[in-house]
Scaffold this active site. Structure first.
Site, PDB file in Angstrom:
ATOM      1  N   GLY A  17      -1.810  14.229 -83.459  1.00  0.00           N
ATOM      2  CA  GLY A  17      -2.599  14.171 -82.230  1.00  0.00           C
ATOM      3  C   GLY A  17      -2.827  12.784 -81.678  1.00  0.00           C
ATOM      4  N   ASN A  19      -1.077  11.362 -79.373  1.00  0.00           N
ATOM      5  CA  ASN A  19      -0.974  11.482 -77.907  1.00  0.00           C
ATOM      6  C   ASN A  19      -2.228  12.137 -77.326  1.00  0.00           C
ATOM      7  OD1 ASN A  19       1.701  10.533 -76.748  1.00  0.00           O
ATOM      8  ND2 ASN A  19       2.394  11.717 -78.527  1.00  0.00           N
ATOM      9  N   LEU A  92       6.764  27.907 -79.182  1.00  0.00           N
ATOM     10  CA  LEU A  92       7.196  28.272 -77.837  1.00  0.00           C
ATOM     11  C   LEU A  92       6.021  28.887 -77.078  1.00  0.00           C
ATOM     12  CD1 LEU A  92      10.080  28.037 -76.730  1.00  0.00           C
ATOM     13  CD2 LEU A  92      10.450  30.409 -77.399  1.00  0.00           C
ATOM     14  N   HIS A 109       8.511  14.994 -75.181  1.00  0.00           N
ATOM     15  CA  HIS A 109       9.519  15.096 -76.239  1.00  0.00           C
ATOM     16  C   HIS A 109      10.010  13.695 -76.588  1.00  0.00           C
ATOM     17  CE1 HIS A 109      12.490  17.165 -78.668  1.00  0.00           C
ATOM     18  NE2 HIS A 109      13.351  16.268 -78.261  1.00  0.00           N
ATOM     19  N   GLU A 179       5.498   6.854 -75.583  1.00  0.00           N
ATOM     20  CA  GLU A 179       4.723   8.071 -75.308  1.00  0.00           C
ATOM     21  C   GLU A 179       3.288   7.717 -74.930  1.00  0.00           C
ATOM     22  OE1 GLU A 179       5.248  11.395 -77.987  1.00  0.00           O
ATOM     23  OE2 GLU A 179       6.890  10.365 -78.964  1.00  0.00           O
TER      24      GLU A 179
END
Ligand code: GRF
Length: 201
Positions: A17, A19, A92, A109, A179
């Site tokens: 976590g 990000n 997904l 990603h 990122e």
């Protein structure tokens, strides 16, 4: 501006976590945007602890709740998200979410898609594949989410070099810096640009 008038982000995470933390830091005192909630599918996700530190409501859910009921969807909807950010989330996204939030779910990603994407391509697997292939550059892709892993429309790609002798861990560190820099910027742009379709005036 009162909090009720802010744009709401809901974060999905499965692991560390970092990000998610960047988003919570960047928008903690933002006048127009806030992180409204964090959802995790893994009880060991450190992202849950990070949310607690920022006093962001955090929820754990099971595979059954996510795929076979509307419970998670309804809980997410209760936060009126303007944007859902998958920040290291490994499952997904089911149809009920895609239909409820068209074009409002994005993913980050850690590679230059369409290469090194798809099922199983996450974390160090990605960087190991890039280093093993002898590529001279890697980077990040921020993209919209659809019914396939890592296949939605690109929003942003940023590149970094792969140096000779890099280990997958070295590359992971370099990519993660990208990122942390670009994810908050993209989120802010998506939520504040007037001509953005998810952001009607
Ligand atoms: C990041 O590399 C992200 O791109 C990928 O998973 C990793 C998550 O890192 N989807 P963190 O949990 O945000 O630290």
């Amino acid at each position: 501006m009162a909090p009720a008038d802010k744009k709401n982000i809901v974060i999905f995470a499965s692991g560390s976590g970092s990000n998610a933390q960047r988003l919570m830091e960047c928008f903690e005192h933002h006048p127009h945007i806030r992180v409204a909630a964090l959802f995790a599918n893994n009880p060991k996700a450190y992202a849950l602890k990070r949310a607690e530190t920022f006093h962001v409501p955090a929820f754990l859910f099971s595979r059954d709740e996510f795929y076979n009921t509307n419970e998670v969807l309804e809980q997410v909807q209760s936060f009126r998200p303007d944007l859902i950010v998958l920040a290291g989330f490994l499952w997904l996204v089911p149809q009920n979410f895609l239909q409820a939030f068209p074009d409002r779910i994005i993913n980050i990603h850690p590679a230059l898609l369409p290469q090194y994407g798809g099922k199983g391509m996450h974390g160090l697997n990605v960087h190991t594949a890039v280093v093993s292939a002898g590529d001279q550059e890697s980077g990040i892709t921020i993209h919209r989410v659809n019914e396939e892993y890592d296949k939605g429309e690109f929003i942003l790609q940023e590149r970094c070099p792969v140096h000779p002798g890099d280990t997958p861990e070295d590359l992971a560190t370099r990519v993660l810096q990208l990122e942390h820099k670009y994810l908050p910027e993209v989120v802010e742009k998506l939520l504040t640009l007037k001509d953005n379709p998810i952001n009607p005036s």
